[in-house]
Write a protein that holds these residues in place. Sequence first.
Motif, mmCIF file in Angstrom:
data_model
loop_
_atom_site.group_PDB
_atom_site.id
_atom_site.type_symbol
_atom_site.label_atom_id
_atom_site.label_comp_id
_atom_site.label_asym_id
_atom_site.label_seq_id
_atom_site.Cartn_x
_atom_site.Cartn_y
_atom_site.Cartn_z
ATOM 1 N N ASP A 15 0.822 -1.220 0.000
ATOM 2 C CA ASP A 15 0.000 0.000 0.000
ATOM 3 C C ASP A 15 0.851 1.263 0.000
ATOM 4 O OD1 ASP A 15 -2.712 -1.093 0.114
ATOM 5 O OD2 ASP A 15 -2.056 -1.928 2.026
ATOM 6 N N THR A 21 -2.933 3.018 -3.171
ATOM 7 C CA THR A 21 -4.169 2.761 -2.425
ATOM 8 C C THR A 21 -4.412 3.770 -1.303
ATOM 9 O OG1 THR A 21 -2.950 1.242 -1.001
ATOM 10 C CG2 THR A 21 -4.156 0.274 -2.857
ATOM 11 N N TYR A 25 -7.869 4.554 0.741
ATOM 12 C CA TYR A 25 -8.060 4.333 2.176
ATOM 13 C C TYR A 25 -8.563 5.616 2.845
ATOM 14 C CZ TYR A 25 -5.931 -0.309 2.643
ATOM 15 O OH TYR A 25 -5.672 -1.655 2.583
ATOM 16 N N HIS A 81 -14.440 -0.263 0.858
ATOM 17 C CA HIS A 81 -13.259 -0.829 0.205
ATOM 18 C C HIS A 81 -13.646 -1.752 -0.948
ATOM 19 C CE1 HIS A 81 -10.508 -0.287 3.986
ATOM 20 N NE2 HIS A 81 -10.768 0.851 3.373
ATOM 21 N N MET A 85 -11.520 -0.340 -3.992
ATOM 22 C CA MET A 85 -10.160 -0.879 -4.045
ATOM 23 C C MET A 85 -9.777 -1.510 -5.393
ATOM 24 S SD MET A 85 -8.302 -0.037 -1.584
ATOM 25 C CE MET A 85 -8.491 0.737 0.022
ATOM 26 N N ALA A 88 -7.475 0.506 -7.805
ATOM 27 C CA ALA A 88 -6.103 0.884 -7.451
ATOM 28 C C ALA A 88 -5.150 0.717 -8.633
ATOM 29 C CB ALA A 88 -5.623 0.047 -6.273
ATOM 30 N N SER A 118 -8.702 -8.109 1.494
ATOM 31 C CA SER A 118 -8.349 -6.775 1.021
ATOM 32 C C SER A 118 -7.315 -6.855 -0.097
ATOM 33 C CB SER A 118 -7.790 -5.945 2.187
ATOM 34 O OG SER A 118 -7.360 -4.680 1.745
ATOM 35 N N LYS A 122 -7.579 -5.318 -3.967
ATOM 36 C CA LYS A 122 -6.632 -4.338 -4.494
ATOM 37 C C LYS A 122 -5.911 -4.834 -5.740
ATOM 38 C CE LYS A 122 -5.200 -3.807 -0.137
ATOM 39 N NZ LYS A 122 -4.493 -3.378 1.065
ATOM 40 N N THR A 123 -5.741 -6.145 -5.833
ATOM 41 C CA THR A 123 -5.001 -6.693 -6.979
ATOM 42 C C THR A 123 -5.930 -7.252 -8.060
ATOM 43 O OG1 THR A 123 -4.775 -8.840 -5.843
ATOM 44 C CG2 THR A 123 -2.985 -7.232 -5.546
#
Length: 229
Positions: A15, A21, A25, A81, A85, A88, A118, A122-123
């Motif tokens: 992060d 990210t 957040y 999120h 997310m 990102a 999480s 994000k990925t």
Amino acid sequence: MCTFKPVTHVIFDMDGLLLDTESLYTAATECVIHPFGKTYTWEVKVAQMGQKAENCAKIIINTLQVPLSVEDYLRQVTKIHQKIMPTAQLMPGAEKLVRHLHKHSIPIAIASGGAQDSFELKTTNHKEFVTMFSHVVLASTDPEVQNGKPAPDVFLVCANRFSDTPKPEQCLVFEDAPNGVAAGVAAGMQVVMVPDPRLDDKMTKGASQVLKSLEDFRPELFGLPKYDD
């Protein structure tokens, strides 16, 4: 002139270092605390950077006096999120550096304070990128990581999971947050810091090297293969 020691393995925080990210957040946190008339200050954000999710929630709740339980806060912020997310993006220089190290067979891994669910969010759009890493250690959900950053646990566990189990001094850590730098130093590793430009210079102490961007990193200074171009 500072001389750096050669390394054989590289460990990345995620992060704010590999993935952009932090702004996401911040947006999620502000969304949860705004109804209570609270302001998410930079000082509070710095205090929680790199920590386990539960600790982050406690810092926000206790420092800003938000009338929510840790469970309620995490439930609300997680919902947000889940929506944002997956958007990102990779940080400048991240893909170039990771692909370069992977191409030259330098063992690389991720050591993050986050949790598995999480991480998956994000990925979402970076699955191929993630395959270049030997392994990923996520402090919030990994049973072997007893304490989050600034404790050294996540980096020591991560180093131990490389197939050839390097010594701490053979590992180079990349971090963006003071807690992460402290964790890397406590683990006995050199740390390259790429801090948020808003961070006070005093909070970069302890890092072996401080850069404005991953684009500025010169691998050969740490005994790693030089960029081809």
